[in-house]
Design an enzyme around this catalytic site. Structure first.
Site, short mmCIF file in Angstrom:
data_model
loop_
_atom_site.label_atom_id
_atom_site.label_comp_id
_atom_site.label_asym_id
_atom_site.label_seq_id
_atom_site.Cartn_x
_atom_site.Cartn_y
_atom_site.Cartn_z
N HIS A 67 0.85 -1.20 0.00
CA HIS A 67 0.00 0.00 0.00
C HIS A 67 0.88 1.26 0.00
O HIS A 67 0.64 2.21 -0.75
CB HIS A 67 -0.92 -0.02 1.23
CG HIS A 67 -1.52 1.31 1.59
ND1 HIS A 67 -2.43 1.97 0.78
CD2 HIS A 67 -1.33 2.12 2.67
CE1 HIS A 67 -2.78 3.11 1.36
NE2 HIS A 67 -2.12 3.24 2.51
N HIS A 91 4.27 7.00 5.05
CA HIS A 91 3.14 7.75 5.62
C HIS A 91 2.43 7.03 6.76
O HIS A 91 1.83 7.66 7.62
CB HIS A 91 2.15 8.16 4.52
CG HIS A 91 1.22 7.08 4.08
ND1 HIS A 91 1.55 6.20 3.07
CD2 HIS A 91 -0.02 6.72 4.51
CE1 HIS A 91 0.54 5.35 2.90
NE2 HIS A 91 -0.42 5.65 3.75
N GLU A 95 1.85 5.89 12.58
CA GLU A 95 0.55 5.39 13.03
C GLU A 95 0.56 3.88 13.29
O GLU A 95 0.03 3.42 14.29
CB GLU A 95 -0.51 5.72 11.98
CG GLU A 95 -1.85 5.07 12.26
CD GLU A 95 -3.02 5.98 11.97
OE1 GLU A 95 -2.91 6.75 11.00
OE2 GLU A 95 -4.00 5.92 12.72
N ASP A 96 1.15 3.14 12.39
CA ASP A 96 0.97 1.68 12.43
C ASP A 96 2.20 0.88 12.88
O ASP A 96 2.14 -0.34 12.95
CB ASP A 96 0.54 1.16 11.05
CG ASP A 96 -0.84 1.66 10.68
OD1 ASP A 96 -1.60 2.02 11.61
OD2 ASP A 96 -1.16 1.71 9.47
N ASP A 158 -3.09 8.56 -0.60
CA ASP A 158 -3.48 7.49 0.31
C ASP A 158 -4.95 7.12 0.10
O ASP A 158 -5.31 5.96 -0.07
CB ASP A 158 -3.25 8.00 1.75
CG ASP A 158 -3.59 6.95 2.79
OD1 ASP A 158 -3.23 5.77 2.59
OD2 ASP A 158 -4.19 7.32 3.83
N ASP A 278 -21.02 12.42 -26.08
CA ASP A 278 -19.60 12.62 -25.80
C ASP A 278 -19.09 11.70 -24.71
O ASP A 278 -18.81 12.11 -23.61
CB ASP A 278 -19.29 14.08 -25.47
CG ASP A 278 -20.27 14.66 -24.46
OD1 ASP A 278 -21.22 13.95 -24.10
OD2 ASP A 278 -20.07 15.80 -24.04
MN MN Z 1 -2.29 4.64 4.24
#
Ligand code: MN
Length: 730
Positions: A67, A91, A95-96, A158, A278
């Protein structure tokens, strides 16, 4: 990885993981920077992220770090600089994983650490059931954004990847995330000019929230791919050849429209898939701005443009800095083709909005007006936040819709967002939604309550338009509409309606006056004398007679100059013909008799009709039928409406206009006339036309009251071939 050394010093072992090389390939190296150095930095981040996320899996079962790579790739595809791409790779580390801010500063510097922390702060946002907390999170988001706009760009990458892989989520979570993306990220992307991101998100939202419709459009698109590709190829090749002739260097290509936008068109315009012409647009990318106009010239020289679809967003860019020329032409095989022309730089701005300003920063130097305005907006919002103890829910509202002070967003009953300028009214809304809705707008509900049509809409209003088949725009609307579309359409309609009315009235006045003077024999001559009065058609002459700028007397003086001006001609005025003959005596206003009264030209009331008087400034009382559609709807004028009663002698006569349609059979006019006069009714004028075996007759008859009129109508209905009788408005 077979070689254990490769993991830590792959450059020595000569084997970087494939996914790393794929990412690095997409990174554009800023000028003046060393490619090898960037590769090393990137690898360090890659390895760090991979190691920290080790063992974590996504819902799809794939390693979590995939990811992060995907997010970095998206950022690379937007041409973000290496710092941003590293930020993307890392990123989720704070957090993780057990990585800390200090860790990141030590390894990758303050800049990267700030980005990662910013993204972390935005957190995972919960929806609806925990609205307050969500708004709180958004405050954090905005705060960090105002510090560093790059954070929000990473957040968009993200979100985009999360939306692309949303199918692995439980259904209920899919729904929540999609709605949040729809309500917050998509409008925000629009504000930031990130059009490509927006349409990618919109398509994924559509796919998640309305999978059936998505699949249907998808399969229809697939089954028509070949044909569409053939056609686009034909057009692009032709255009390319033409541009080459004029030495314009250009990249011409076809661009499919998103499922979402096709679906939107279908539901908005109530068209079927096949009727949306279109489904693809052509895009022409040129080098310089001048080339845009050159290319436009070349296109219009070869294909006829559709006038109202030409838009020059180069001369007047949209508020989100979007620049491009749009034109729709009648292309080969008489098909309509939409073409967008822009420079490479405009293309970047159009696709990724504010983010493009990093890409072009070096090249553009100080010229970053577009971005400044965005940052300015964000700072304003921040000010509001800091100065007031704002309710988080309030703020949520603000973020969702109050993004620019000169624009408001309101909702349709189906929940679609409609963008309007400040001070827009329900009429503006109606025209924005669809011209026909505007033309037939009868009333409006805002947040479920009926409101006057001049009500100023506010951000977040839910607007519903009530339409009426017989409703038409009126002059009153022009006083308060603010959008040019509404204004133009109303003007055009009124002009045409006026013209028609004057024309008919002019014809009537002419005949009537000539008959009085016993000079009916001059009618043809007068009608064909339009050139003498400087007009190009007979109709134009009739029009000026009808609207009172030219009198029959003047015309006669010119046509028959030698005849004595003997006629004691009391010039017939329009009102004498079209309204009740008892124009000033016929009604009573709450017992008061001596008021200036005129009858509504629109509905021509006769005794027995229920009426309403409308007090006009300086012109006394205008009387309309109760059902008249041109009675003002505005609240502010409601107190000017007064009940009126008839005050007439039984023998007073009133003119009524009847429109009769039926078969254009021989003798129908004779039968009609006989049927009317057999009841001792005066016929004041007859006009009959036949077209495509349908006859339309206009009678002006004189009656005492509505009962008598009803009798005549019943009688006329019995005439063979008559289909329809209406009491005609003018
Ligand atoms: Mn993420």
């Amino acid at each position: 990885m077979q070689n254990p050394l490769a993991r830590f010093v792959p450059q020595l072992a000569g084997e970087y993981p494939k996914s790393f090389l794929k990412l690095f390939d997409q990174v554009s190296i800023p000028s003046g920077m060393d490619s090898e150095e960037i590769k090393q930095n990137l690898w360090k981040a890659y390895e760090y992220g991979d190691r920290h996320h080790e063992g974590q899996k996504r819902k799809s079962g794939k390693p979590y770090f995939e990811h992060c790579i995907a997010v970095a790739e998206i950022l690379a595809s937007w041409n973000m600089d290496p710092t941003m791409i590293i930020g993307g790779l890392l990123h989720d580390t704070i957090e993780d994983t057990n990585a800390s801010h200090t860790d990141l500063v030590e390894n990758f510097g303050e800049d990267v650490a700030i980005l990662v922390e910013g993204v972390t702060k935005l957190g995972d946002i919960e929806f609806s059931t925990r609205e307050e907390q969500q708004a709180g999170n958004f405050m954090k988001m905005l705060l960090s954004v105002a510090k560093d706009l790059r954070v929000i760009i990473i957040k968009f990458a993200d979100r985009l990847h999360n939306m692309r892989t949303i199918e692995y989520m439980p259904r209920i979570k899919q729904h929540r995330i999609a709605m949040e993306t729809r309500d917050v990220y998509s409008p925000l992307a629009h504000r930031l000019g990130m059009a490509k991101v927006k349409w990618q998100l919109d398509d994924l939202i559509f796919k998640t929230l309305n999978p059936m419709a998505y699949k249907e459009i998808d399969s229809k698109l697939k089954s028509t791919t070949k044909e569409r590709e053939r056609y686009i190829k034909k057009v692009t090749t032709a255009l390319n050849d033409e541009l080459v002739k004029y030495d314009i260097e250009a990249n011409v290509y076809g661009r499919p429209k998103s499922h979402h936008s096709i679906y939107n068109k279908m539901s908005k315009q109530e068209k079927s898939f096949e009727d949306i012409y279109d489904k693809e647009a052509i895009r022409i990318i040129v080098e310089k701005m001048e080339d845009c106009y050159l290319a436009l010239g070349v296109i219009h020289q070869n294909y006829n443009p559709v006038q109202e679809r030409f838009k020059d967003f180069i001369a007047t860019p949209k508020t989100n800095a979007y620049q491009s020329i749009h034109t729709t032409v009648i292309g080969p095989e008489k098909k309509l083709v939409e073409i967008q022309i822009r420079t490479e730089e405009m293309e970047a701005t159009a696709e990724i909005g504010v983010a493009a300003h990093w890409k072009y920063k070096e090249r553009k130097g100080k010229d970053s007006k577009g971005m400044d305005s965005h940052v300015g907006w964000l700072r304003d919002l921040l000010d509001i936040l800091q100065s007031e103890e704002s309710d988080p829910r309030e703020f949520m509202h603000l973020l969702k819709i109050d993004l620019f002070s000169d624009e408001i967003f309101v909702f349709t009953p189906k929940g679609a967002l409609v963008q309007l300028p400040v001070s827009a009214t329900p009429i503006d809304f109606a025209f924005k939604v669809h011209t026909e809705v505007g033309m037939k707008c009868l009333g409006a509900k805002v947040n479920q309550k009926v409101v006057p049509l001049n009500t100023m809409l506010k951000n977040g209003d839910l607007v519903e338009i009530i339409t009426g088949k017989n409703q038409n725009p009126n002059y009153g609307w022009l006083k308060f509409v603010v959008t040019s579309k509404a204004r133009n359409k109303i003007h055009r309609f009124l002009k045409e309606a006026n013209r028609e009315a004057s024309l008919k009235l002019g014809e009537e006045i002419l005949i009537k006056t000539l008959r009085r003077l016993k000079k009916l024999d001059l009618q043809k001559e007068i009608e064909s004398s339009f050139q003498k009065f400087g007009f190009q058609t007979k109709e134009q002459l009739m029009e000026v007679i009808g609207n009172g700028t030219m009198t029959v007397r003047k015309i006669l003086e010119k046509i028959t100059p030698d005849s004595e001006p003997d006629f004691d001609l009391e010039e017939e005025t329009p009102s004498r013909f079209s309204f009740g003959t008892k124009a000033t005596k016929g009604v009573q206003l709450q017992g008061i008799k001596d008021v200036m009264v005129s009858f509504g030209k629109c509905c021509n009331p006769i005794p027995g009709d229920e009426m309403l008087g409308f007090i006009t400034r300086g012109r006394g009382l205008t009387v309309h039928r109760f059902s008249c559609t041109s009675l003002p709807l505005l609240n502010e004028q409601k107190d000017r409406l007064v009940p009126v009663d008839w005050d007439v002698e039984k023998t007073d006569l009133f003119n009524v206009r009847l429109k009769i349609t039926g078969q254009d059979r021989k003798g129908i006019l004779k039968d009609l006339t006989e049927s009317i006069s057999s009841q001792n009714i005066n016929i004041k004028s007859v006009d009959m036309r036949g077209k495509d075996s349908v006859a339309t007759a206009h009678f002006i008859v004189q009656v005492n009251n509505i009962r008598q009129l009803d009798r005549i109508i019943r009688k006329i209905k019995k005439v063979k071939g008559v289909d329809r009788i209406e009491r005609a408005e003018r």
